[in-house]
Design a protein around this motif. Structure first.
Motif, PDB file in Angstrom:
ATOM      1  N   VAL A   1       0.835  -1.202   0.000  1.00  0.00           N
ATOM      2  CA  VAL A   1       0.000   0.000   0.000  1.00  0.00           C
ATOM      3  C   VAL A   1       0.871   1.253   0.000  1.00  0.00           C
ATOM      4  CG1 VAL A   1      -1.719   1.290   1.323  1.00  0.00           C
ATOM      5  CG2 VAL A   1      -1.924  -1.179   1.089  1.00  0.00           C
ATOM      6  N   THR A   2       1.986   1.215   0.745  1.00  0.00           N
ATOM      7  CA  THR A   2       2.911   2.351   0.730  1.00  0.00           C
ATOM      8  C   THR A   2       3.463   2.583  -0.677  1.00  0.00           C
ATOM      9  OG1 THR A   2       3.523   1.972   3.025  1.00  0.00           O
ATOM     10  CG2 THR A   2       5.057   3.257   1.687  1.00  0.00           C
ATOM     11  N   GLY A   3       3.795   1.498  -1.347  1.00  0.00           N
ATOM     12  CA  GLY A   3       4.258   1.629  -2.729  1.00  0.00           C
ATOM     13  C   GLY A   3       3.217   2.245  -3.622  1.00  0.00           C
ATOM     14  N   ILE A   4       1.964   1.852  -3.412  1.00  0.00           N
ATOM     15  CA  ILE A   4       0.883   2.430  -4.212  1.00  0.00           C
ATOM     16  C   ILE A   4       0.789   3.938  -3.971  1.00  0.00           C
ATOM     17  CG2 ILE A   4      -1.629   2.459  -4.482  1.00  0.00           C
ATOM     18  CD1 ILE A   4      -1.608  -0.543  -3.924  1.00  0.00           C
ATOM     19  N   VAL A   5       0.875   4.349  -2.685  1.00  0.00           N
ATOM     20  CA  VAL A   5       0.783   5.774  -2.361  1.00  0.00           C
ATOM     21  C   VAL A   5       1.942   6.554  -2.974  1.00  0.00           C
ATOM     22  CG1 VAL A   5       0.806   7.437  -0.470  1.00  0.00           C
ATOM     23  CG2 VAL A   5      -0.528   5.335  -0.258  1.00  0.00           C
ATOM     24  N   VAL A   6       3.167   6.009  -2.838  1.00  0.00           N
ATOM     25  CA  VAL A   6       4.341   6.691  -3.376  1.00  0.00           C
ATOM     26  C   VAL A   6       4.253   6.827  -4.888  1.00  0.00           C
ATOM     27  CG1 VAL A   6       6.841   6.532  -3.680  1.00  0.00           C
ATOM     28  CG2 VAL A   6       5.816   6.048  -1.448  1.00  0.00           C
ATOM     29  N   GLN A   7       3.895   5.739  -5.566  1.00  0.00           N
ATOM     30  CA  GLN A   7       3.784   5.779  -7.020  1.00  0.00           C
ATOM     31  C   GLN A   7       2.664   6.717  -7.471  1.00  0.00           C
ATOM     32  OE1 GLN A   7       5.919   4.460  -9.048  1.00  0.00           O
ATOM     33  NE2 GLN A   7       7.068   3.307  -7.479  1.00  0.00           N
ATOM     34  N   ALA A   8       1.569   6.741  -6.705  1.00  0.00           N
ATOM     35  CA  ALA A   8       0.472   7.646  -7.057  1.00  0.00           C
ATOM     36  C   ALA A   8       0.907   9.103  -6.919  1.00  0.00           C
ATOM     37  CB  ALA A   8      -0.741   7.363  -6.170  1.00  0.00           C
ATOM     38  N   GLN A   9       1.678   9.424  -5.864  1.00  0.00           N
ATOM     39  CA  GLN A   9       2.173  10.789  -5.710  1.00  0.00           C
ATOM     40  C   GLN A   9       3.099  11.179  -6.871  1.00  0.00           C
ATOM     41  OE1 GLN A   9       3.955  10.484  -1.833  1.00  0.00           O
ATOM     42  NE2 GLN A   9       2.161  11.393  -0.816  1.00  0.00           N
ATOM     43  N   ALA A  10       3.997  10.234  -7.233  1.00  0.00           N
ATOM     44  CA  ALA A  10       4.904  10.517  -8.349  1.00  0.00           C
ATOM     45  C   ALA A  10       4.130  10.702  -9.652  1.00  0.00           C
ATOM     46  CB  ALA A  10       5.920   9.389  -8.485  1.00  0.00           C
ATOM     47  N   ALA A  11       3.132   9.871  -9.879  1.00  0.00           N
ATOM     48  CA  ALA A  11       2.338   9.996 -11.106  1.00  0.00           C
ATOM     49  C   ALA A  11       1.597  11.319 -11.147  1.00  0.00           C
ATOM     50  CB  ALA A  11       1.347   8.828 -11.189  1.00  0.00           C
TER      51      ALA A  11
END
Length: 595
Positions: free
Chosen positions: A400-410
């Motif tokens: 889930v942390t990876g999802i949040v980080v990738q979503a912020q970068a996107a």
């Protein structure tokens, strides 16, 4: 922490043996031992020819063998048992052997117990028509044994014959009722089967009480025959008292009142039967009823304690005192001698004290067992909750942390470079799939649907720590470029590898959440001596804002718990260059012991 096993006391060993072989077999062997001792004593005394009583032993052992055989081949063993009774009777009659009486006249106690067991097994397991024929043959064999072992027809009086037939009818109905009730008749028979199993569990748990009651009943049957049927009402009261005592653990308070009522009836009836002088009634109360009352008191104090039991115990004590006064062995009437009454009062108080002490001792032991079981259950539940919490935090939270980080970068790169946003969406999809798979594994483990032989969360365990670490770093869910140095043996213990993977995973998750402006992370996993050394560092600075999604504060707690389970060491804090540094040392031998 698992509870210590209970000590192997003599009682626990005997109880385990009784459960393994079954109460019927134990009763049969007890009867056989009694007959052997009694017959040996009779064969060596001065009454009659020497050794002649040993002629009873072949029939006794043959009947016992048929009862044991009936556990496997009920119908065949029942027919054989009837034949043994007939041939044993012919042998006794031809050689004029001095057969003694037990529950039935001229029938040994082993033959009685064996006959009851054969009737039970036949009625329960054989087909209805076969069971009727075999039970009928056993009844005929019993009648031949009762009436054929007398020297002549005039040697048996009417009272003895009547009692023999009545006791035989009771012995026949006793095993037939539970056997027929427990026959396999589909689902409708289940409630009756369950009730019989509960009664059997009560009997198994009280084998010392049943043994004492059976021994006392044996002598009371003999005295009933000698009283020419006058003692039958007292014997019936004793049988009722024995049944109440055995069933008293179910409702001990009501059982004690029922015991008091039964003993009161016995006390009132005894003077009208003229049994006070020649009946075995120590202190005016039959021995069977004394033992049964002690058993009920033990079960009552065990269940409710002394503070809630003394009113009912007082009622029972008053009934016993009345029996001692009314039914003394003085043929002239009531017992009024102060010295005799004081002796009887002292004996009654001693037996009452023993019963209460045993009940309180068993109550204390039950409380200790309950506490130990509750503690073990609580420890197991706590360990399970902690394991689930660690898995949820380390596995699911990582994805889930990876999802949040990738979503912020996107979101930041969507306007300037749409292609980067598209690639981030692919990584978000992969992280979501992995998170969903991890959740399914946890749910399957919680529901108990894991494959046979698998241990807790074994589906998530690593078999190749190096490959799993590379996959973890290459997925880059934490959003920080990471390099690594691995020096791992191929035979790394299973538990050590799984914990190491989770420690690195949580450390990288914290890098993505907390390491502000980090440009690089570094992972080291190598074996040094007898330990696995892990180190995860980054070059970030102390965060100035709250991480996306917040922080539960359980990451380091979970890592410390994992390391503590393997008896390792953990260090976490700011490094000399300002970044965050996590180091762990895991003993390689700890994984084998914990596994």
């Amino acid at each position: 922490m698992t509870a210590a096993p209970p000590p192997k006391t003599l009682y626990t060993r005997v109880a385990a043996l009784v459960r393994r072989v079954g109460v019927p077999v134990v009763v049969l062997f007890a009867a056989l031992l009694f007959d052997v001792v009694f017959t040996t004593q009779a064969a060596l005394d001065e009454h009659g020819p020497l050794f002649i009583d040993f002629g009873l032993l072949p029939g006794i052992f043959a009947t016992a063998g048929c009862a044991l055989w009936a556990q496997k081949r009920a119908a065949v063993a029942g027919v054989a048992g009837a034949g043994v009774l007939v041939f044993s009777t012919l042998f006794i009659h031809a050689l004029h052997l001095p057969a003694y009486s037990s529950v039935l006249p001229k029938v040994t106690i082993t033959e009685v117990v064996a006959g009851v067991l054969m009737v039970y097994y036949v009625a329960r397991r054989a087909r209805a028509g076969v069971a009727l024929c075999v039970v009928s043959s056993l009844v005929v064999g019993g009648l031949v044994a009762v009436f054929g072992r007398y020297a002549g027809v005039n040697d048996i009086d009417g009272g003895t014959a009547t009692q023999g037939l009545l006791f035989g009818l009771l012995l026949l109905a006793g095993p037939l009722v539970p056997a027929i009730a427990s026959r396999d008749r589909g689902p409708r028979a289940d409630p009756r089967v369950r009730r019989l199993r509960r009664v059997n569990e009560l009997a198994v748990g009280q084998w010392p009480l049943i043994g004492l009651l059976g021994f006392a009943l044996l002598f009371e049957f003999g005295y009933t025959y000698s009283s020419n049927a006058r003692g039958f009402p007292i014997l019936l009261c004793s049988l009722v008292a024995a049944v109440i005592s055995v069933l008293s653990p179910r409702r001990p308070a009501d059982a004690l009142l029922g015991m008091a009522g039964t003993m009161l009836v016995s006390t009132v009836v005894t003077p009208f039967l003229n049994l006070r002088y020649d009946y075995p009634m120590p202190g005016g109360v039959p021995a069977v009823q004394v033992i049964a009352a002690m058993g009920v008191i033990v079960n009552l104090t065990r269940a409710r304690g002394l503070s809630q039991s003394w009113p009912r115990i007082g009622v029972l004590s008053a009934v016993v005192a009345l029996g001692a006064i009314v039914n003394s062995d003085r043929p002239t009437g009531l017992e009024t001698n102060p010295q005799t009454l004081s002796i009887l009062a002292f004996a009654a108080a001693l037996l009452l004290g023993i019963s209460i002490a045993v009940g309180l001792m068993l109550r204390s032991r039950d409380a200790e067992r309950t506490t130990a079981v509750q503690s073990a259950v609580t420890d197991a539940q706590t360990a399970e909750r902690m394991a689930l919490a660690r898995e949820l935090h380390d596995v699911v939270a990582h994805h889930v942390t990876g999802i949040v980080v990738q979503a912020q970068a996107a979101r930041l790169m969507a306007e300037r470079n749409p292609q980067v946003a598209v690639e981030a969406m692919g990584r978000i999809e992969n992280a979501g799939v992995e998170a969903l798979a991890a959740m399914r594994r946890l749910v399957r483990s919680m529901r108990g649907d894991a494959p046979a032989g698998s241990s807790e969360f074994s589906e998530q365990a690593t078999t190749d720590l190096g490959a799993d670490l590379r996959k973890l770093v290459e997925s880059a869910n934490h959003g920080v470029p990471t390099s690594m140095h691995l020096d791992l043996p191929p035979d790394l213990p299973h538990e050590v590898g799984r914990s190491a993977l989770r420690l690195v995973q949580e450390s990288l998750t914290n890098v993505g959440k907390h390491a502000s402006d980090a440009t690089e992370a570094f992972v080291v996993a190598e074996v040094s001596g007898h330990e696995l050394h892990l180190r995860v560092t980054d070059d970030g600075r102390e965060p100035t804002r709250r991480p996306a999604g917040g922080s539960g504060g359980y990451g380091l707690v979970g890592m410390r718990e994992r390391v503590a389970l393997l008896k390792g060491r953990l260090s976490a804090g700011r490094g000399p260059d300002g970044g965050w540094r996590v180091e762990a040392w895991l003993p390689l031998a700890a994984g084998e012991g914990d596994e």
